[in-house]
Design an enzyme around this catalytic site. Sequence first.
Site, PDB file in Angstrom:
ATOM      1  N   LEU A 106     -22.361 -27.517   7.970  1.00 18.17           N
ATOM      2  CA  LEU A 106     -23.654 -27.666   8.630  1.00 18.17           C
ATOM      3  C   LEU A 106     -23.519 -27.208  10.073  1.00 18.17           C
ATOM      4  O   LEU A 106     -22.565 -27.586  10.762  1.00 18.17           O
ATOM      5  CB  LEU A 106     -24.105 -29.125   8.601  1.00 18.17           C
ATOM      6  CG  LEU A 106     -25.340 -29.487   9.440  1.00 18.17           C
ATOM      7  CD1 LEU A 106     -26.583 -28.804   8.870  1.00 18.17           C
ATOM      8  CD2 LEU A 106     -25.537 -30.991   9.491  1.00 18.17           C
ATOM      9  N   ILE A 137     -18.452 -28.880  10.525  1.00 17.80           N
ATOM     10  CA  ILE A 137     -19.511 -28.562  11.475  1.00 17.80           C
ATOM     11  C   ILE A 137     -19.319 -27.126  11.953  1.00 17.80           C
ATOM     12  O   ILE A 137     -18.236 -26.743  12.385  1.00 17.80           O
ATOM     13  CB  ILE A 137     -19.484 -29.521  12.682  1.00 17.80           C
ATOM     14  CG1 ILE A 137     -19.555 -30.976  12.204  1.00 17.80           C
ATOM     15  CG2 ILE A 137     -20.633 -29.201  13.625  1.00 17.80           C
ATOM     16  CD1 ILE A 137     -20.799 -31.335  11.428  1.00 17.80           C
ATOM     17  N   LYS A 138     -20.390 -26.352  11.858  1.00 17.09           N
ATOM     18  CA  LYS A 138     -20.324 -24.949  12.279  1.00 17.09           C
ATOM     19  C   LYS A 138     -20.513 -24.829  13.789  1.00 17.09           C
ATOM     20  O   LYS A 138     -21.483 -25.366  14.347  1.00 17.09           O
ATOM     21  CB  LYS A 138     -21.415 -24.120  11.591  1.00 17.09           C
ATOM     22  CG  LYS A 138     -21.188 -23.839  10.120  1.00 17.09           C
ATOM     23  CD  LYS A 138     -22.301 -22.925   9.615  1.00 17.09           C
ATOM     24  CE  LYS A 138     -22.125 -22.539   8.172  1.00 17.09           C
ATOM     25  NZ  LYS A 138     -23.210 -21.641   7.723  1.00 17.09           N
ATOM     26  N   VAL A 139     -19.599 -24.101  14.427  1.00 17.92           N
ATOM     27  CA  VAL A 139     -19.669 -23.833  15.863  1.00 17.92           C
ATOM     28  C   VAL A 139     -19.471 -22.335  16.070  1.00 17.92           C
ATOM     29  O   VAL A 139     -18.524 -21.760  15.541  1.00 17.92           O
ATOM     30  CB  VAL A 139     -18.589 -24.619  16.640  1.00 17.92           C
ATOM     31  CG1 VAL A 139     -18.606 -24.251  18.117  1.00 17.92           C
ATOM     32  CG2 VAL A 139     -18.779 -26.117  16.449  1.00 17.92           C
TER      33      VAL A 139
END
Length: 729
Positions: A106, A137-139
């Site tokens: 996400l 977690i997408k960064v």
Amino acid sequence: MSRLKDLSDLGQSIWYDYIRRFFITSGELKTLIEEGLRGVTSNPSIFEKAINGSSDYDEAIRRLVEMGKSVEEIYEELVLDDISRAADLMQSVYESTQGVDGYVSLEVSPTLAHDTKGTIAEARRLFKVLDRPNVMIKVPATPAGVPAIEELVASGININVTLIFNLDHYRPVAEAYLKGLERRLADHGDISKVASVASFFISRVDTAVDQVLTSLENKDLQGKIAIANAKMAYDTFRQIFSGSRWEKLAAFGARVQRPLWASTGAKNPEYPDTLYVDQLIGPDTVNTLPPATFNAFREHGSVAQTLTEKIEEAETQLTQLEDLGIDLNSITQKLQEEGLQAFAESFKTLMASIRHKQDLLLAEYKGYTASLGLEQSNVDGALMEIRDQKIITRIWRHDHTVWKPDPAEITNRLGWLHLPEKMAAMLPGIQAVVDELRQEGYNHALLMGMGGSSLAPEVFRFTFGVGEGYLDLAVLDSTDPGAVSSYSEKLDPLKTLYIASTKSGGTVETLSFLKYFFNQTIDAVGAQEAGKHFIAITDPGSELETLAKKLNFRKIFLNDPNIGGRYSALSYFGLVPAALIGVDVSNLLDRAITMACNNEGCNCPVGGDNSGAWLGAIMGELALFGKDKLTLILSPGISHFGSWVEQLIAESTGKEGKGILPVDGEAMLTPDNYADDRLFVYLRLKGNGTYDEKVRDLEEAGHPVVQIHLEDIYELGGEFFRWEIATAI
């Protein structure tokens, strides 16, 4: 199934670049997990299309609106619910692989791409709220994202680093991961449970580089640079995750930050559809595939370790690119910037879609209705059969047994299913040609084609008109000498673009037109300049492609060969002429993508709102009971769409002694003038009630009537796709 297992044996995991509510609740995700799928990456674009184009989230949105939630709160509740459900299904993979796989990703808000502190705070909050060990977690790999990666890894949060296009993006990302692990270890934290992937975007590199190579007339390197770039990245990955520094971390259970190949759907129809899977296989890697590529690989992909092969050749190709004066770093940096902008725009569109759906639900608006009388029960039965036999899912998987035991002329004719998404990537190339022509003063275009290649362009021309400063389009699809001479007399070859459009490349009429107007153009501008006034749209390897190269055409658009002519409206055959007259093709495709989302296999026609299956069941079932005259009623502003629908239905059905007769352009009569063999379909453009009263009279008289409501003329992008699905059904 065996291919996914074979890939796993070679050390590569396949993840799925797709998520939406019905995909999870229908059991489709569970089925793919059982087949060997090992992860999921969320796609905000698909999420937006599912909200806007289907009923997936209607019940939840209605409930949240009643609770007084804001648009932003509604978005978060919906997406967190999806991620939680998917992660729970993936938990078994996470456990069986001991945390290697089973992840669901996400993204933090794209508005935080340049905000380190904001990214850290948002990632921590999301990870805590989801409270599942198999969430990533997408960064983004931006200068602001890199320090956030280090901090989050040190906090024990799983990170999917996105938007990596070159080694300058990758090296700081890998360094941030290592530093994060080292900090966590120094603080006596457990580093064995922290996972990360570095997502390299693949096909977009070839799309951008190929455009430059084409302008330099270099074919040798086309379709090779993205893979060469990835091989260099993988080689760098192996160097980074080896040696004493890494071994110290590995001794405490650290996991390598696996390269993840993203954007792996082949956009160019000349390239194999599994190119970016077959050529990127190696240990400790992930490939996240969109559904079309996933299905293609499962059907005919090749499994062999390829990442470590031909490394020297890859280095040579990158050197040759540099020798041509092409700066790959500059191109890939621009791609990252464009990717960030696209994500930000997608997020804005997503918020707007939720707001729009909220308004529709409050108004109890329905985009399509049917008044079928006694025939409704038969249609309901047909829809149940479609559901029980998983017809829609099988169609999207190119399962020829939906129609015939023999795949001939079926499996190689279903490329239209994936056109909206594929063609979106081709728009820059189309637009570049349009911009050139406008700058050079062209003001007219003549399309020379027959049937399927000419009807969609005519729809665009008569529906949208011609934008200021764009080319006025005429279509020549008649061999009548008067028609040919008419265009010959009124078009100035100096300012006219001629479009030879034929799928087979051997259509006699089209080639005859081409020869006639090419000779006329030679007389006007000379043999050396004549080719600049012509473009070709055809299939790869056709006679027309060969001729166009010989005559030095300005541009050759090679279409996906797995598309029949009448299903080609959303391909180069329709979109190039549309762009020439100034149609906002991006908007048009956006509506088509939304409709494709509505018609996917996970959106069941019973319990969901798969409108293509619904319309197709009505058409087919009523035809079986004698109502086989499908009569089209269209608002004046979209009346020309009927001629395209007419050919689609007439030429696609009518086989083996049964079919549907489309009736287009017939003057409306009173209900008593029609026999009991009609199905009426009313396409109504918002704000135009020309036929409302007469259609109401038909319904009251007991004639079966379908009504489809269009917000504006750009909704035709979706209608092309809806009618294609309906006709297939």
